[in-house]
Design an enzyme around this catalytic site. Sequence first.
Site, short mmCIF file in Angstrom:
data_model
loop_
_atom_site.label_atom_id
_atom_site.label_comp_id
_atom_site.label_asym_id
_atom_site.label_seq_id
_atom_site.Cartn_x
_atom_site.Cartn_y
_atom_site.Cartn_z
N ALA A 166 -43.63 -21.99 50.84
CA ALA A 166 -43.83 -21.25 49.59
C ALA A 166 -42.60 -21.49 48.72
O ALA A 166 -41.52 -21.81 49.22
CB ALA A 166 -44.01 -19.77 49.89
N GLU A 226 -39.24 -18.94 58.02
CA GLU A 226 -39.09 -17.80 57.11
C GLU A 226 -37.99 -16.85 57.53
O GLU A 226 -37.32 -16.23 56.70
CB GLU A 226 -40.41 -17.02 57.00
CG GLU A 226 -41.51 -17.73 56.23
CD GLU A 226 -42.38 -18.65 57.06
OE1 GLU A 226 -41.99 -18.99 58.21
OE2 GLU A 226 -43.45 -19.04 56.58
N GLU A 267 -48.53 -23.32 57.28
CA GLU A 267 -49.66 -22.39 57.20
C GLU A 267 -50.84 -23.01 56.45
O GLU A 267 -51.99 -22.82 56.82
CB GLU A 267 -49.20 -21.10 56.53
CG GLU A 267 -48.20 -20.35 57.40
CD GLU A 267 -47.51 -19.20 56.68
OE1 GLU A 267 -46.89 -19.45 55.62
OE2 GLU A 267 -47.60 -18.06 57.16
N GLY A 270 -45.00 -21.91 54.46
CA GLY A 270 -46.33 -21.97 53.85
C GLY A 270 -46.98 -23.35 53.98
O GLY A 270 -48.21 -23.45 53.98
N1 CO8 Z 1 -39.17 -23.68 47.55
C1 CO8 Z 1 -38.63 -24.10 46.40
N2 CO8 Z 1 -37.97 -25.27 46.28
C2 CO8 Z 1 -37.86 -26.03 47.39
C3 CO8 Z 1 -38.39 -25.64 48.62
C4 CO8 Z 1 -39.09 -24.39 48.69
N3 CO8 Z 1 -39.67 -23.96 49.81
N4 CO8 Z 1 -38.10 -26.59 49.55
C5 CO8 Z 1 -37.42 -27.54 48.90
N5 CO8 Z 1 -37.27 -27.22 47.59
C6 CO8 Z 1 -36.58 -27.99 46.55
C7 CO8 Z 1 -35.07 -27.89 46.71
O1 CO8 Z 1 -34.58 -26.70 46.16
C8 CO8 Z 1 -34.63 -29.12 45.96
O2 CO8 Z 1 -34.68 -28.87 44.59
P1 CO8 Z 1 -33.39 -29.21 43.65
O3 CO8 Z 1 -33.29 -30.71 43.72
O4 CO8 Z 1 -33.80 -28.70 42.31
O5 CO8 Z 1 -32.21 -28.54 44.28
C9 CO8 Z 1 -35.73 -30.14 46.27
O6 CO8 Z 1 -36.86 -29.37 46.68
C10 CO8 Z 1 -35.38 -31.10 47.40
O7 CO8 Z 1 -35.00 -30.31 48.53
P2 CO8 Z 1 -33.61 -30.54 49.33
O8 CO8 Z 1 -32.57 -31.09 48.42
O9 CO8 Z 1 -33.30 -29.27 50.05
O10 CO8 Z 1 -34.08 -31.67 50.33
P3 CO8 Z 1 -33.48 -31.97 51.81
O11 CO8 Z 1 -34.10 -33.25 52.23
O12 CO8 Z 1 -32.00 -31.85 51.80
O13 CO8 Z 1 -34.05 -30.77 52.74
C11 CO8 Z 1 -35.74 -29.26 53.59
C12 CO8 Z 1 -35.43 -30.65 52.96
C13 CO8 Z 1 -35.12 -29.18 54.98
C14 CO8 Z 1 -37.24 -29.15 53.66
C15 CO8 Z 1 -35.13 -28.14 52.69
O14 CO8 Z 1 -35.54 -28.37 51.35
C16 CO8 Z 1 -35.58 -26.76 53.07
O15 CO8 Z 1 -35.07 -26.20 54.03
N6 CO8 Z 1 -36.54 -26.17 52.32
C17 CO8 Z 1 -36.99 -24.82 52.53
C18 CO8 Z 1 -37.86 -24.72 53.75
C19 CO8 Z 1 -38.31 -23.29 53.95
O16 CO8 Z 1 -37.52 -22.40 54.25
N7 CO8 Z 1 -39.62 -23.04 53.83
C20 CO8 Z 1 -40.18 -21.75 54.02
C21 CO8 Z 1 -40.28 -21.00 52.73
S1 CO8 Z 1 -40.88 -19.33 52.94
C22 CO8 Z 1 -42.54 -19.49 53.13
O17 CO8 Z 1 -43.08 -20.55 53.08
C23 CO8 Z 1 -43.46 -18.32 53.39
C24 CO8 Z 1 -42.89 -17.06 52.86
C25 CO8 Z 1 -43.86 -15.95 53.11
C26 CO8 Z 1 -43.35 -14.72 52.41
C27 CO8 Z 1 -44.43 -13.72 52.22
C28 CO8 Z 1 -44.16 -12.88 50.97
C29 CO8 Z 1 -45.33 -12.03 50.59
#
Ligand code: CO8
Length: 258
Positions: free
Chosen positions: A66, A132, A112, A109
């Site tokens: 997400a 998460e 999921e 997500g």
């Molecule tokens: N959301 C928003 N932006 C993201 C996300 C994300 N989940 N993942 C990556 N991006 C963006 C980064 O911010 C970055 O943008 P920018 O260049 O503007 O800084 C771009 O994508 C590239 O990402 P990275 O530079 O981080 O790329 P890497 O190769 O270094 O790393 C990873 C890749 C390991 C995938 C890393 O991006 C990461 O850890 N991402 C987040 C993963 C994560 O935690 N996902 C779970 C999110 S929570 C969820 O899905 C469910 C929540 C449910 C909540 C319920 C509420 C009601």
Amino acid sequence: MTQYETILLDRKGRTGLITLNRPKALNALNLRVMEEVIDAATTLDRDPDVGCIVVTGSERAFAAGADIKEMQPNDYMDVYLADWFSAWDRLGEVRKPTVAAVAGYALGGGCELAMLCDVLIAADTAVFGQPEIKLGVIPGIGGSQRLTRAVGKAKAMELCLTGRTMDAAEAERAGLVSRIVPAADLLSEALALAETIANMSTPIAMMVKESVNRAFETTLAEGVRFERRVFHATFATADQKEGMAAFTEKRPPSFVNR
Ligand code: CO8
């Protein structure tokens, strides 16, 4: 909705192809992506010329979760009143079979979303996880439930409690994915699989999907009873007549999807 910003919608034979297309954010699932995927899937589900739907992402990411930047400023009342992410349930309600073709990151997500699909095939580059907890939240699109059903309690607990990821080989061993293919072949393999399904009788494939999914919702005895009633119902279809006639006449069936 016909003009999509965050996905690509395509048709290949009787297969509908939805490609997540937010490369700069690793296909992070913001609300717009959710609306568009659901709109596209609903459109394909209603299209009589479509028998199967493939959902895929890019080489680098199926979806990295997400959209954390979109979620960050919200408080409890925002997400409660908007019932965040409940709309994703509609993807699970699509009646035609769906295939997730996963390369790269399928996190949070993204994992999921893949698990909302019926068949999950993975490139050898796929990485799955529910990280998460590292953000101070828990899975919100069914991950704690569907991952547990797919891989069992011990591994689901470990993944959700630590945020550790698993590679494609571990995901296949654990039963999350049906098979692994080389990354370069992922789309062609997924489309070939989908076309095989799409060229079966579509109503019968829908009945198969409904029956298998019932296994996750009910007791064994009720599930077996449900299956038997649906099995009986197949004898009311033209495609059962055609399928069995084709077998006895030693020719391929020509299903009419009725
Ligand atoms: N959301 C928003 N932006 C993201 C996300 C994300 N989940 N993942 C990556 N991006 C963006 C980064 O911010 C970055 O943008 P920018 O260049 O503007 O800084 C771009 O994508 C590239 O990402 P990275 O530079 O981080 O790329 P890497 O190769 O270094 O790393 C990873 C890749 C390991 C995938 C890393 O991006 C990461 O850890 N991402 C987040 C993963 C994560 O935690 N996902 C779970 C999110 S929570 C969820 O899905 C469910 C929540 C449910 C909540 C319920 C509420 C009601």
